[in-house]
Design a protein around this motif. Structure first.
Motif, PDB file in Angstrom:
ATOM      1  N   ARG A 117      86.374 -68.193  56.986  1.00  0.00           N
ATOM      2  CA  ARG A 117      87.005 -66.794  56.545  1.00  0.00           C
ATOM      3  C   ARG A 117      86.281 -66.955  54.995  1.00  0.00           C
ATOM      4  NH1 ARG A 117      91.431 -70.164  57.481  1.00  0.00           N
ATOM      5  NH2 ARG A 117      92.878 -70.534  55.657  1.00  0.00           N
ATOM      6  N   THR A 118      86.346 -67.837  54.266  1.00  0.00           N
ATOM      7  CA  THR A 118      86.103 -67.573  52.840  1.00  0.00           C
ATOM      8  C   THR A 118      84.389 -67.228  52.765  1.00  0.00           C
ATOM      9  OG1 THR A 118      85.622 -70.070  52.696  1.00  0.00           O
ATOM     10  CG2 THR A 118      87.637 -68.912  51.672  1.00  0.00           C
ATOM     11  N   ALA A 119      83.851 -67.919  53.670  1.00  0.00           N
ATOM     12  CA  ALA A 119      82.213 -67.546  53.893  1.00  0.00           C
ATOM     13  C   ALA A 119      82.043 -66.210  54.274  1.00  0.00           C
ATOM     14  CB  ALA A 119      81.494 -68.455  54.498  1.00  0.00           C
ATOM     15  N   PHE A 120      82.902 -65.879  55.502  1.00  0.00           N
ATOM     16  CA  PHE A 120      82.628 -64.523  55.704  1.00  0.00           C
ATOM     17  C   PHE A 120      82.905 -63.281  54.745  1.00  0.00           C
ATOM     18  CE2 PHE A 120      84.200 -60.708  57.859  1.00  0.00           C
ATOM     19  CZ  PHE A 120      83.249 -60.434  59.061  1.00  0.00           C
ATOM     20  N   ALA A 121      84.138 -63.768  54.107  1.00  0.00           N
ATOM     21  CA  ALA A 121      84.539 -62.538  53.042  1.00  0.00           C
ATOM     22  C   ALA A 121      83.387 -62.245  51.922  1.00  0.00           C
ATOM     23  CB  ALA A 121      85.848 -62.977  52.601  1.00  0.00           C
ATOM     24  N   ALA A 122      82.795 -63.447  51.494  1.00  0.00           N
ATOM     25  CA  ALA A 122      81.863 -63.375  50.576  1.00  0.00           C
ATOM     26  C   ALA A 122      80.624 -62.600  50.967  1.00  0.00           C
ATOM     27  CB  ALA A 122      81.433 -64.864  50.254  1.00  0.00           C
ATOM     28  N   GLY A 123      80.155 -62.537  52.401  1.00  0.00           N
ATOM     29  CA  GLY A 123      78.981 -61.754  52.996  1.00  0.00           C
ATOM     30  C   GLY A 123      78.859 -61.747  54.130  1.00  0.00           C
ATOM     31  N   HIS A 124      78.661 -60.638  54.999  1.00  0.00           N
ATOM     32  CA  HIS A 124      78.429 -60.738  56.365  1.00  0.00           C
ATOM     33  C   HIS A 124      77.612 -59.372  56.623  1.00  0.00           C
ATOM     34  CE1 HIS A 124      82.475 -58.925  55.476  1.00  0.00           C
ATOM     35  NE2 HIS A 124      82.075 -57.771  56.254  1.00  0.00           N
TER      36      HIS A 124
END
Length: 466
Positions: A282-289
């Protein structure tokens, strides 16, 4: 007299669904109880142990996953054992209460234990001791007697719940009366599965331990029934599809990956209303998707929540950091009968979009406490109603995650700070809201911290502790 051999039971865990299957063997011959759909885990274990599978037992027609029982029996030539009263559409050995099946040096006795379903069976395992006397050493209880709990009685609908909960009480007492205290208990549910009426942290138990501590065996029937029914909450919507699939005799699934999609195809699929699911943390997704993609991280109860929220039959594409991550997700999905993926893509989010990356903020409960001093924000709690009722942030709006896809319009206007109990469900909710154009902040924090940082809490547990 059977030759004396040591009997071993090997759990095969599926933590994402909260279930266990079991392989029991005497060093030469084996049987399996309640196998999951991806049967290669079982066949690999058979090869590793060097034992021959002769029987596959089902405790019940499952509501929370698609069984691998028939496929495993067909692949190995084993006998498939199912309750004779279950209206299945395939050949099997129909077993009834009290029947004893010899498996090598082991004896397996079918015991009628209705409650989770009307035709539920448990299987008591006995083998000969040094004197040649059969001794019960284990019981496979499926969704009957669990660790500190029982299987829930409401999955067949409200018309049957009252009858089944009383059956469940009687069945647990039957097992406790029939079997010695030292008998090990091996349930299928109870490790996070929504098929369990409540959850326990125990990883092993015996009939004696359950006799001393399990409410179904320590409380009177009226108290047990009242408390169990009061504690039941929602179950995943995909459960409605599991029993019909299991009655029809599901085949072994294909685990071949679908074709790869480029950024243009992914955009077309998102714009067509298909689900494009990003498996990253989820932290990677929030940073950019990729804009419009949804986050169901593979590290959590991925299949449970995806199957619960997605309308059954919606075209599905998976995005992962690697082919291995996508393959892991595909394995999870076939366990609940989602056999077909439209496409997949791997790599980085920059490769999955032909436009700028989308993102949203993450924060803690301490950040929420601070921001509420300065401006009005919507606090959206996506935990279940029972969790919300126990304790919640004062002024928070409760839309349980499983209802959010149909209730996005009910979320008040404004900046939305969304939270759950630990962050996983909040990220799913945040991705749904962000895909709909909302300004969202995902609270990636444990709810236990909310009160500690000064957020006012209200609810039944808060009042009880005051």
């Amino acid at each position: 007299m059977n030759q004396l051999r040591t009997v071993s039971v090997v759990p095969v865990e599926t933590p994402s669904l909260g279930d266990r299957s079991y392989l029991a063997h005497d060093g030469e011959v084996a049987f399996v109880v309640d196998p999951q759909r991806d049967i290669d885990r079982i066949t690999s274990l058979l090869d590793e142990l060097g034992v021959r599978l002769t029987h596959v037992f089902e405790t019940h027609i499952h509501n929370d996953y698609v069984t691998g029982g028939l496929a495993l029996a067909e692949a190995t030539g084993a006998t498939y054992v199912v309750n004779a009263d279950d209206p299945v559409s395939f050949e099997r050995h129909g077993v009834r209460d009290g029947e004893v099946i010899e498996v090598g040096s082991m004896q397996v006795t079918a015991l009628a234990t209705p409650g989770h379903t009307f035709t539920h069976l448990s299987y008591a395992l006995a083998h000969d001791d040094a004197s040649g006397t059969p001794v019960h050493v284990a019981v496979f209880t499926g969704g009957s007697l669990l660790y500190g709990a029982t299987g829930r009685p409401d999955l067949l609908g409200p018309d049957h719940t009252d009858t089944l909960v009383h059956h469940q009480h009687a069945s647990a007492h039957r097992l406790a009366e029939l079997l010695p205290d030292a008998t090990e208990v091996f349930p299928t549910h109870g490790f996070g599965s929504f098929c369990s009426a409540s959850q326990s942290d125990a990883t092993s138990s015996t009939i004696g331990q359950e006799r001393r501590s399990n409410p179904v065996l320590t409380q009177d029937e009226e108290t047990y029934v009242a408390e169990l029914l009061a504690g039941l909450s929602a179950w995943p919507a995909y459960y409605a599809h599991m029993a019909p699939a299991n009655l029809s005799g599901p085949e072994a699934p294909s685990l071949d990956l679908p074709a790869e999609a480029d950024a243009a195809e992914l955009r077309r699929r998102i714009e067509a209303g298909e689900w494009v699911v990003d498996l990253r943390h989820r932290t990677a997704f929030a940073a950019g998707h990729a804009h419009g993609s949804l986050n169901f991280g593979i590290e959590g109860q991925f299949a449970t929540y995806l199957g619960w929220l997605m309308e059954w039959g919606t075209p599905l594409t998976l995005l992962g950091e690697s082919a291995e991550q996508v393959a892991e997700a595909q394995r999870e999905l076939v366990r609940i009968g989602i056999d077909r993926l439209e496409a997949h893509a791997t790599g980085r989010p920059e490769q999955w979009t032909d436009g700028p990356l989308a993102s949203f903020e993450t924060a803690s409960f301490a950040d929420l406490a601070q921001v509420r001093h300065h401006r009005e924000v919507v606090v959206l709690d996506v935990r279940r109603a029972d969790e919300f009722g126990a304790a919640h942030v004062e002024g928070a709006v409760n839309v349980p995650l499983h209802a959010l896809t149909h209730s996005l319009g009910d979320v008040p206007a404004g900046e939305v700070w969304v939270h759950c109990a630990a962050g996983y469900r909040a990220s799913i909710a945040a991705s749904l809201l962000a895909a709909g154009g909302r300004h969202v902040v995902a609270v990636d924090d444990a709810f236990d911290n909310a009160g500690a940082v000064g957020l006012p809490l209200v609810g039944d547990d808060v009042r009880a502790s005051a």
